[in-house]
Design a protein around this motif. Structure first.
Motif, PDB file in Angstrom:
ATOM      1  N   GLY A 271       1.833 -30.706  25.410  1.00 28.99           N
ATOM      2  CA  GLY A 271       2.623 -31.200  24.286  1.00 28.99           C
ATOM      3  C   GLY A 271       4.041 -30.681  24.237  1.00 28.99           C
ATOM      4  O   GLY A 271       4.840 -31.149  23.416  1.00 28.99           O
ATOM      5  N   LEU A 272       4.366 -29.721  25.094  1.00 35.07           N
ATOM      6  CA  LEU A 272       5.712 -29.133  25.067  1.00 35.07           C
ATOM      7  C   LEU A 272       6.506 -29.456  26.327  1.00 35.07           C
ATOM      8  O   LEU A 272       7.697 -29.124  26.423  1.00 35.07           O
ATOM      9  CB  LEU A 272       5.623 -27.616  24.895  1.00 35.07           C
ATOM     10  N   GLY A 273       5.891 -30.066  27.285  1.00 37.62           N
ATOM     11  CA  GLY A 273       6.598 -30.400  28.523  1.00 37.62           C
ATOM     12  C   GLY A 273       6.950 -29.163  29.322  1.00 37.62           C
ATOM     13  O   GLY A 273       6.252 -28.151  29.282  1.00 37.62           O
ATOM     14  N   LEU A 274       8.066 -29.243  30.034  1.00 39.16           N
ATOM     15  CA  LEU A 274       8.534 -28.131  30.857  1.00 39.16           C
ATOM     16  C   LEU A 274       9.669 -27.431  30.117  1.00 39.16           C
ATOM     17  O   LEU A 274      10.659 -28.056  29.748  1.00 39.16           O
ATOM     18  CB  LEU A 274       9.062 -28.643  32.203  1.00 39.16           C
TER      19      LEU A 274
ATOM     20  N   GLN B  96      13.883 -29.030  20.917  1.00 37.89           N
ATOM     21  CA  GLN B  96      13.944 -29.853  22.112  1.00 37.89           C
ATOM     22  C   GLN B  96      15.036 -30.901  21.972  1.00 37.89           C
ATOM     23  O   GLN B  96      15.079 -31.652  21.000  1.00 37.89           O
ATOM     24  CB  GLN B  96      12.593 -30.522  22.327  1.00 37.89           C
TER      25      GLN B  96
ATOM     26  N   GLN C  19       3.567 -39.742  23.244  1.00 31.79           N
ATOM     27  CA  GLN C  19       3.050 -38.580  23.958  1.00 31.79           C
ATOM     28  C   GLN C  19       1.860 -38.984  24.836  1.00 31.79           C
ATOM     29  O   GLN C  19       1.657 -38.432  25.904  1.00 31.79           O
ATOM     30  CB  GLN C  19       2.625 -37.511  22.951  1.00 31.79           C
TER      31      GLN C  19
ATOM     32  N   PHE D 260       7.699 -37.663  33.015  1.00 36.15           N
ATOM     33  CA  PHE D 260       8.705 -36.875  32.321  1.00 36.15           C
ATOM     34  C   PHE D 260      10.087 -37.472  32.557  1.00 36.15           C
ATOM     35  O   PHE D 260      10.422 -37.832  33.682  1.00 36.15           O
ATOM     36  CB  PHE D 260       8.750 -35.438  32.845  1.00 36.15           C
TER      37      PHE D 260
ATOM     38  N   PHE E 268      13.951 -31.232  29.992  1.00 34.89           N
ATOM     39  CA  PHE E 268      12.811 -32.112  30.153  1.00 34.89           C
ATOM     40  C   PHE E 268      12.273 -32.549  28.798  1.00 34.89           C
ATOM     41  O   PHE E 268      12.228 -31.762  27.833  1.00 34.89           O
ATOM     42  CB  PHE E 268      11.695 -31.405  30.923  1.00 34.89           C
ATOM     43  N   GLY E 269      11.841 -33.802  28.734  1.00 39.10           N
ATOM     44  CA  GLY E 269      11.074 -34.254  27.588  1.00 39.10           C
ATOM     45  C   GLY E 269       9.657 -33.718  27.683  1.00 39.10           C
ATOM     46  O   GLY E 269       9.269 -33.138  28.703  1.00 39.10           O
ATOM     47  N   ALA E 270       8.872 -33.930  26.630  1.00 42.18           N
ATOM     48  CA  ALA E 270       7.505 -33.403  26.599  1.00 42.18           C
ATOM     49  C   ALA E 270       6.549 -34.209  27.467  1.00 42.18           C
ATOM     50  O   ALA E 270       5.427 -33.778  27.733  1.00 42.18           O
ATOM     51  CB  ALA E 270       6.993 -33.349  25.172  1.00 42.18           C
TER      52      ALA E 270
END
Lengths: 120, 113
Positions: A40-43, B2, B9, B88, B103-105
């Motif tokens: 859920g948080l990505g990189l 972010q 998602q 991503f 980066f996006g989630a």
């Protein structure tokens, strides 16, 4: 083909231990990066390095340090591991040199296979 | 927080259907890249978009960069089981000069046969 390798695929450590994660790339890339990946948080970028002995903090550097003594090797250090550092750690490298604006494809990042770290 | 937001998602798709995933940045980007991560794998570069309004195609995948260079989309037509994975987007901010990406989630894609 670019190859980025990481020292371990899986690692289990105890709270308070010092942990070293190693990353090696074989394409003479200038930039190297350490990310952690959580659902859920990505990189999220921890640290990056644009040259030997040079390093810059990323978005979440707290609790981590890095070392780049040789161009091909970038190490991530957890001085005193904690349970909230349980995660997948990904190393990446890119060709882009210092000061470049990255308008061409040379800043593509190449990732290693990742290290899944569990801190008990 | 972010700076690059990605939606949805999760994306459950029936095989053969189309879908789109979207990426939005709070700031102008110099370029945007897309990566795919297969289950158990690591992110692999797919494509980079640099110009305002740019559209690029890779077989069934169509990538678009917005006119204002603050958003991007990935459209997949006739989804196949090989499309399973997390996609991503990653933007390079105009203020960054070290090849650093935000980066996006990610959009996790599940394909139902």
């Amino acid at each position: 083909d670019v190859k980025v390798t990481q020292s371990s695929r899986y690692l289990v450590k105890r709270t308070g231990e010092k942990v070293f994660l190693e990353c090696v790339q074989d394409m003479d890339h200038e930039n190297m990066f350490w990310y952690r990946q959580d659902p859920g948080l990505g990189l999220r970028l921890i640290y990056f390095s644009y040259d030997v002995k040079m390093k810059e903090k990323g978005d979440i550097p707290e609790g981590y340090s890095v070392s780049r003594e040789k161009k091909e090797r970038f190490s991530l250090i957890l001085e005193s591991a904690s349970t909230n550092q349980t995660s997948m750690y990904l190393c990446a490298s890119s060709l882009l040199g210092a000061g470049s604006s990255g308008v061409d494809s040379t800043d593509t990042q190449y990732f290693g296979p990742g290290t899944r770290l569990t801190v008990l | 927080g972010q700076q690059v937001m990605q939606i949805p998602q999760y994306q459950h798709v029936q095989e053969g259907e189309d879908f789109t995933t979207y990426c939005n940045s709070s700031t102008t980007l110099s370029n945007i890249q897309w990566y795919k991560q297969r289950p158990g794998g690591h992110p692999v570069f797919l494509i980079q978009l640099v110009k305002s309004g740019e559209v690029k195609k890779q077989k069934r995948l169509t990538f678009q960069f917005g006119e204002a260079k603050k958003n991007s989309s990935l459209h997949i037509t006739a989804t196949q089981t090989t499309d399973v994975g997390t996609y991503f987007c990653a933007g390079q901010m105009t203020t960054d000069s070290w090849g650093k990406l935000q980066f996006g989630a990610g959009t996790q894609v599940v394909v139902t046969p």
